[in-house]
Design a protein around this motif. Structure first.
Motif, PDB file in Angstrom:
ATOM      1  N   LEU A 188       0.832  -1.214   0.000  1.00  0.00           N
ATOM      2  CA  LEU A 188       0.000   0.000   0.000  1.00  0.00           C
ATOM      3  C   LEU A 188       0.867   1.266   0.000  1.00  0.00           C
ATOM      4  CD1 LEU A 188      -2.924  -0.858   2.456  1.00  0.00           C
ATOM      5  CD2 LEU A 188      -3.150  -0.141   0.076  1.00  0.00           C
ATOM      6  N   THR A 189       1.937   1.251   0.802  1.00  0.00           N
ATOM      7  CA  THR A 189       2.818   2.427   0.870  1.00  0.00           C
ATOM      8  C   THR A 189       3.448   2.726  -0.483  1.00  0.00           C
ATOM      9  OG1 THR A 189       3.324   1.974   3.197  1.00  0.00           O
ATOM     10  CG2 THR A 189       4.845   3.399   2.004  1.00  0.00           C
ATOM     11  N   ASN A 190       3.952   1.690  -1.161  1.00  0.00           N
ATOM     12  CA  ASN A 190       4.591   1.892  -2.467  1.00  0.00           C
ATOM     13  C   ASN A 190       3.618   2.456  -3.485  1.00  0.00           C
ATOM     14  OD1 ASN A 190       7.221   1.113  -1.894  1.00  0.00           O
ATOM     15  ND2 ASN A 190       6.785  -1.048  -2.204  1.00  0.00           N
ATOM     16  N   ILE A 191       2.399   1.932  -3.513  1.00  0.00           N
ATOM     17  CA  ILE A 191       1.428   2.372  -4.532  1.00  0.00           C
ATOM     18  C   ILE A 191       0.945   3.785  -4.233  1.00  0.00           C
ATOM     19  CG2 ILE A 191      -0.792   1.859  -5.621  1.00  0.00           C
ATOM     20  CD1 ILE A 191      -0.297  -1.078  -5.060  1.00  0.00           C
ATOM     21  N   VAL A 192       0.662   4.093  -2.951  1.00  0.00           N
ATOM     22  CA  VAL A 192       0.215   5.452  -2.597  1.00  0.00           C
ATOM     23  C   VAL A 192       1.342   6.460  -2.858  1.00  0.00           C
ATOM     24  CG1 VAL A 192      -0.519   6.940  -0.704  1.00  0.00           C
ATOM     25  CG2 VAL A 192      -1.489   4.651  -0.927  1.00  0.00           C
ATOM     26  N   LYS A 193       2.575   6.083  -2.481  1.00  0.00           N
ATOM     27  CA  LYS A 193       3.719   6.960  -2.721  1.00  0.00           C
ATOM     28  C   LYS A 193       3.892   7.216  -4.222  1.00  0.00           C
ATOM     29  CE  LYS A 193       7.484   5.292  -1.084  1.00  0.00           C
ATOM     30  NZ  LYS A 193       8.595   4.875  -0.199  1.00  0.00           N
ATOM     31  N   ASN A 194       3.677   6.179  -5.039  1.00  0.00           N
ATOM     32  CA  ASN A 194       3.761   6.308  -6.494  1.00  0.00           C
ATOM     33  C   ASN A 194       2.691   7.261  -7.021  1.00  0.00           C
ATOM     34  OD1 ASN A 194       5.109   5.106  -8.979  1.00  0.00           O
ATOM     35  ND2 ASN A 194       2.972   4.727  -9.434  1.00  0.00           N
ATOM     36  N   ALA A 195       1.492   7.155  -6.458  1.00  0.00           N
ATOM     37  CA  ALA A 195       0.398   8.041  -6.884  1.00  0.00           C
ATOM     38  C   ALA A 195       0.705   9.495  -6.529  1.00  0.00           C
ATOM     39  CB  ALA A 195      -0.911   7.597  -6.230  1.00  0.00           C
ATOM     40  N   ILE A 196       1.270   9.732  -5.321  1.00  0.00           N
ATOM     41  CA  ILE A 196       1.621  11.100  -4.914  1.00  0.00           C
ATOM     42  C   ILE A 196       2.676  11.674  -5.839  1.00  0.00           C
ATOM     43  CG2 ILE A 196       2.650  12.478  -3.068  1.00  0.00           C
ATOM     44  CD1 ILE A 196       1.395  10.501  -1.075  1.00  0.00           C
ATOM     45  N   LYS A 197       3.635  10.839  -6.243  1.00  0.00           N
ATOM     46  CA  LYS A 197       4.730  11.292  -7.103  1.00  0.00           C
ATOM     47  C   LYS A 197       4.215  11.799  -8.442  1.00  0.00           C
ATOM     48  CE  LYS A 197       8.215   8.461  -7.453  1.00  0.00           C
ATOM     49  NZ  LYS A 197       9.041   7.329  -7.934  1.00  0.00           N
ATOM     50  N   PHE A 198       3.232  11.091  -9.027  1.00  0.00           N
ATOM     51  CA  PHE A 198       2.782  11.409 -10.377  1.00  0.00           C
ATOM     52  C   PHE A 198       1.500  12.243 -10.406  1.00  0.00           C
ATOM     53  CE2 PHE A 198       5.472   7.690 -11.005  1.00  0.00           C
ATOM     54  CZ  PHE A 198       6.251   8.104 -12.058  1.00  0.00           C
ATOM     55  N   THR A 199       1.045  12.736  -9.251  1.00  0.00           N
ATOM     56  CA  THR A 199      -0.169  13.552  -9.211  1.00  0.00           C
ATOM     57  C   THR A 199       0.197  14.945  -8.734  1.00  0.00           C
ATOM     58  OG1 THR A 199      -1.490  11.599  -8.698  1.00  0.00           O
ATOM     59  CG2 THR A 199      -2.505  13.747  -8.290  1.00  0.00           C
ATOM     60  N   ASN A 200      -0.108  15.944  -9.559  1.00  0.00           N
ATOM     61  CA  ASN A 200       0.233  17.333  -9.226  1.00  0.00           C
ATOM     62  C   ASN A 200      -0.981  18.157  -8.825  1.00  0.00           C
ATOM     63  OD1 ASN A 200       3.015  17.033  -9.745  1.00  0.00           O
ATOM     64  ND2 ASN A 200       2.629  17.193 -11.932  1.00  0.00           N
ATOM     65  N   GLU A 201      -2.168  17.677  -9.136  1.00  0.00           N
ATOM     66  CA  GLU A 201      -3.386  18.360  -8.725  1.00  0.00           C
ATOM     67  C   GLU A 201      -4.528  17.356  -8.726  1.00  0.00           C
ATOM     68  OE1 GLU A 201      -5.205  20.857 -12.002  1.00  0.00           O
ATOM     69  OE2 GLU A 201      -3.100  20.930 -12.598  1.00  0.00           O
ATOM     70  N   GLY A 202      -5.600  17.682  -7.982  1.00  0.00           N
ATOM     71  CA  GLY A 202      -6.739  16.766  -7.928  1.00  0.00           C
ATOM     72  C   GLY A 202      -6.762  16.003  -6.622  1.00  0.00           C
ATOM     73  N   PHE A 203      -6.923  14.671  -6.686  1.00  0.00           N
ATOM     74  CA  PHE A 203      -7.074  13.879  -5.460  1.00  0.00           C
ATOM     75  C   PHE A 203      -6.473  12.495  -5.650  1.00  0.00           C
ATOM     76  CE2 PHE A 203     -10.708  12.833  -8.094  1.00  0.00           C
ATOM     77  CZ  PHE A 203     -10.808  11.455  -7.952  1.00  0.00           C
ATOM     78  N   ILE A 204      -6.299  11.813  -4.492  1.00  0.00           N
ATOM     79  CA  ILE A 204      -5.907  10.402  -4.457  1.00  0.00           C
ATOM     80  C   ILE A 204      -6.870   9.713  -3.501  1.00  0.00           C
ATOM     81  CG2 ILE A 204      -4.119   8.736  -3.820  1.00  0.00           C
ATOM     82  CD1 ILE A 204      -2.057  10.923  -4.415  1.00  0.00           C
ATOM     83  N   GLU A 205      -7.471   8.638  -3.998  1.00  0.00           N
ATOM     84  CA  GLU A 205      -8.431   7.884  -3.186  1.00  0.00           C
ATOM     85  C   GLU A 205      -7.963   6.438  -3.104  1.00  0.00           C
ATOM     86  OE1 GLU A 205     -12.893   6.016  -3.792  1.00  0.00           O
ATOM     87  OE2 GLU A 205     -12.436   7.930  -4.760  1.00  0.00           O
ATOM     88  N   PHE A 206      -8.054   5.831  -1.910  1.00  0.00           N
ATOM     89  CA  PHE A 206      -7.700   4.425  -1.793  1.00  0.00           C
ATOM     90  C   PHE A 206      -8.594   3.763  -0.755  1.00  0.00           C
ATOM     91  CE2 PHE A 206      -5.398   6.386   1.588  1.00  0.00           C
ATOM     92  CZ  PHE A 206      -5.172   5.432   2.565  1.00  0.00           C
TER      93      PHE A 206
END
Length: 873
Positions: free
Chosen positions: A618-636
């Motif tokens: 979970l940490t790797n995937i969320v960290k990956n999402a934060i890296k490639f997201t500059n605006e908007g949201f992340i949901e898990f």
């Protein structure tokens, strides 16, 4: 008679030749004498003493000036030791040896003694002279008489010492070159100690003295510059300095000559007059002050109240300062740990270099295999050619068999004709008929045998054709496999090169942050805010480098197949909440929203799985999402689907192309592998996650719409993975697992602790961590010393044993200690943290195991685990 004539002519010719040679030799001698006379004239023309000395230090030649300065005739000087004519023979010998060592000597000071007792101070300049083959023959030396210069210098020294005012000569850099006796008296410092010290060190106001010194260089002089000289016993002398620069014969400024005039008494008389005036004025002011005293008393009362307030504020400020000093010490300790991590990472870098060497060897091995496959292909072609030849042979044999069959048919017809004739001649040829019948039976048997042989040959031909077809197919397969192997080798080389380049970039970037800002911490006038900012950057760089190392270790374990699964009860809701809280600050900094949706009912939140691996995924995937997201949201979040739990992480980032979807889960792959990529990281997170998911028995995949969000459309990526839903029946329902921490209320400081560590910095860090738990801390630098300390101190409660130590390592020391002390808690501490270290430590006799880098929570948990009940006894 003819022989006598010939001999006579020969003698005449030889006599002519001898005369010519004699004439030439005489001319050469004349030239040499002329050259020698010319050289002698040059030597004698010099007013300075000149001398030629052999390699053994004997005088070979001198000029008239040398005779005059020694009072010894030339004949007696030649052949004697050069050093005999000086007041310091050993010093003369030293200068002579320096000429041979360096090839020359310049301005070497000596004193020549005349036989009548007169002394001449000279400066010698000398060099070696050689023959035409470059061999050193001796030394040629010239002396310059400086007696008058030295006397002038002594006269100048007498003039300086005659002055009652302090006089000083200062170099262009502000160092004292010379002083007189008055300067020694006014400072109380000897001449030897004054010379080569800073001129400004002997004044009450060094900066003001420095300012006056600079004015001399700016204007060329300074007049009546007021300063106060401090004596080493504390006495002060007021002076007025007058100074000017002095130069060489070319006009270059060499330094400053300064003279000081004592004005202490003049200043006292002036001060007395001023004091009398001030006394009259003060009497007038006294009456005014009496009136003001009443007001002052009121103000004093008010000031006393303010003073008490300031005192209280000062206490608070002191407490804050003490707290800041503690924080500063912690940061310094963390910086030390970061430096150790950096050293460890350098060692890891060397290991990676060796792994690269192994990879090259593997590539060479694959190339050898490729050559073997090519050789096998050649053999297969040769076998195919051989089979074609065999096929042709079989075809030739078949033709021969057909010809034999046709021949037998002809024989059969002949036999049939003979049988007709035999029937006609039956009466007469009964015996012949029987013979022919027998021959016919034999012929039929032979014909049947030949038919069988023909069928065998046809069957063998069919088998040969099938084998040939099979070999052609195998040949095509080998060729295809060879192409695929070549492509895999080239791809492997490219990926390893890209991975190593990326690792170099990531490690060097982190090192740049650590080393660069560590250096900036030494900057003068650094503010507290800047210091905190630099320390925060160093911490982040260290964490980034530690993440890289952890990823490399994890992928190494996965590659080698030694990764284990540790199943335990895991609360899914707690895992999701923890990850959301952990990354919340990071997403807020980027301006994106992070939220979790949990669809699991309370009865399904506890499952049996590997908690650490699930957290890592979970940490790797969320960290990956934060890296490639500059605006908007992340949901898990997580939902239950049949026998599996399905987790998802959805983002509104840039998305992933179809081509990269099949690559991002591969080892050493990233969304962008070019040098111009915009995102940091080792490219291992998703491949580690995939390996962990498969170890847990699940699957991982991604759905994405590339670059949609950048155009204002809804899109981004969604990562999914599943793990088996394994529910264990628990007799006691626990809504929340409470872990008792080693809190302030049950802390104690009565432990006796032994720290074994050969690194002083690490020893200091551990000492700081365990200080609040201990009454006494002992230190051992090696295993043998640790064993001896334990023998002398049987009441030790805790030993923090470093594994890698000189003389005796941690394992050996622990075995020795366990022979006489079974109860003491021994905790292994190491910087390696490799698989099997913990198990090996427990087997050796350790109670527990901790690995570097250390954090405060490490020691808190350690004390909580082994000593939490000791304070209650």
């Amino acid at each position: 008679m003819n022989n006598k004539g010939i001999n006579s002519e020969r003698q005449v010719a030889e006599l002519v030749i001898a005369n010519i040679e004699l004439s030439l030799q005489n001319e050469e001698i004349d030239k040499r004498e002329a050259n020698s006379q010319y050289a002698r004239s040059l030597i004698e023309a010099s007013l300075d003493p000149l001398v030629t000395i052999s390699a053994t230090g004997k005088i070979l030649d001198v000029n008239e000036a040398s005779i005059d300065v020694t009072g010894v005739p030339r004949e007696k000087l030649i052949g004697t030791d050069f050093t005999d004519y000086f007041t310091e023979p050993k010093k003369a010998q030293e200068g002579y040896l320096q000429v041979f060592e360096k090839g020359y000597v310049s301005d070497f000071p000596l004193t020549i003694k005349h036989k009548n007792g007169n002394l001449s101070d000279v400066l010698y300049n000398a060099s070696v002279y050689k023959d035409d083959k470059g061999n050193v023959l001796g030394v040629f030396a010239a002396a310059r008489d400086i007696t008058e210069q030295k006397q002038s210098s002594q006269y100048a020294r007498s003039l300086i010492e005659a002055s009652l005012d302090p006089l000083v000569t200062i170099s262009a850099t502000g160092k004292i070159l010379d002083v007189n006796e008055a300067s020694i008296n006014v400072t109380g410092v000897s001449r030897e100690k004054l010379i080569d010290t800073d001129f400004t060190d002997y004044f009450t106001e060094p900066k003001k003295a420095q300012e006056g010194y600079r004015q001399v260089f700016d204007k060329g002089f300074v007049s009546d510059f007021p300063l106060t000289i401090k004596h080493k016993n504390g006495k002060l002398t007021d002076v007025l300095y007058n100074a000017s620069v002095y130069k060489d014969d070319k006009g270059n400024v060499l330094g400053v000559f300064a003279a000081a005039r004592d004005v202490t008494e003049q200043k006292w008389a002036k001060d007395l007059r001023i004091a009398n005036k001030e006394l009259a004025f003060q009497n007038e002011e006294k009456e005014k002050r009496a009136a003001e005293l009443v007001v002052a008393n009121k103000e004093l009362a008010f000031q006393n109240e303010e003073k008490e307030k300031r005192a209280a504020e000062l206490v608070i400020a002191n407490e804050e300062l003490a707290f800041q000093n503690k924080v500063k010490e912690k940061r310094a300790a963390e910086l030390i740990v970061a430096n150790k991590e950096l050293a460890f990472q350098n060692r890891e870098k060397e290991r990676r270099a060796s792994e690269l060497k192994i990879a090259n060897e593997e590539l060479a091995f694959q190339n050898n295999l490729k050559e073997k496959r090519a050789a096998e292909l050649v053999i297969a072609n040769e076998e195919l050619a051989f089979q074609f030849e065999e096929k042709e042979k079989r075809s030739a044999e078949l033709v021969i068999a057909n010809e034999e069959l046709a021949f037998h048919y002809e024989i059969k017809e002949k036999r049939a004709a003979e049988l007709i004739i035999a029937n006609k001649e039956l009466a007469f040829q009964n015996e012949v008929k029987e013979k022919r019948a027998a021959e016919l039976v034999i012929a039929n048997k032979e014909l049947a045998f030949q038919n069988k042989e023909k069928e065998k040959r046809a069957a063998e031909l069919n088998i040969a054709n099938k084998e040939l077809a099979f070999q052609n197919i195998e040949k095509e397969k080998r060729a295809a496999e060879l192409i695929i192997a070549k492509e895999h080798a080239e791809e492997s080389d490219r990926l390893k090169s890209a991975f190593l380049a990326n690792m170099s970039h990531e490690i060097r970037t982190s090192m740049n942050g650590i080393l660069g800002f560590s250096g900036l911490l030494n900057s003068p006038n650094l503010t507290g805010e800047k210091q905190k900012e630099y320390i925060r950057i160093i911490e982040n760089s260290g964490k980034r480098m530690l993440n890289i190392i952890n990823d490399i270790v994890s992928i190494s374990k996965i590659e080698s197949g030694i990764q284990e699964v540790n199943i335990s009860e895991t609360n899914i809701n707690d895992q999701i909440d923890y990850i959301q809280n952990f990354f919340m600050s990071e997403t807020e900094k980027k301006g994106i929203t992070l939220f979790a949706k949990n669809y699991l009912p309370p009865k399904d939140v506890i499952v049996n799985t590997d908690k650490e691996k699930l957290y890592a995924i979970l940490t790797n995937i969320v960290k990956n999402a934060i890296k490639f997201t500059n605006e908007g949201f992340i949901e898990f979040g997580c939902i239950k689907k049949g026998k599996f739990l399905e987790f998802y992480v959805k983002d509104t980032g840039v998305g992933i192309s179809q081509e990269h979807k099949r690559l991002i889960f591969e080892r050493f792959r990233q969304g962008s592998e070019s040098l111009s990529r915009n995102y940091e990281g080792a490219g291992l997170g998703l491949s580690i996650s995939k390996a962990y998911v498969e170890l847990l028995g699940g699957q991982i995949w991604v759905e994405s719409q590339e670059e949609n969000f950048s155009d204002g459309k809804e899109g981004g990526s969604t990562f999914y993975f599943t793990i088996p839903f394994c529910k264990k029946h628990i007799e006691k329902q626990v809504s929340e697992k409470v872990i008792e921490k080693f809190s302030e209320k049950n802390q104690f400081n009565n432990l006796k602790v032994l720290i074994t560590e050969d690194d002083k910095i690490t020893e200091k860090l551990i000492s700081i961590h365990v200080k609040k738990y201990s009454k006494e801390v002992l230190i051992a630098r090696n295993g043998a010393e640790a064993v001896q300390i334990c023998l002398n101190n049987p009441d030790i409660d805790l030993i923090l044993m470093y594994i890698k130590m000189p003389i005796m390592n941690g394992y050996e020391a622990t075995k020795e200690i366990r022979k006489f002390n079974k109860k003491v808690i021994i905790v292994a501490q190491t910087a390696y943290a490799l698989l099997g270290d913990k198990e090996k430590s427990i087997e050796t006799g350790f109670n527990d195991y901790i690995s570097k880098p250390f954090k405060n929570i490490t020691f808190t948990e350690l004390m909580d685990k082994h000593f939490k009940n000791i304070g209650k006894n």
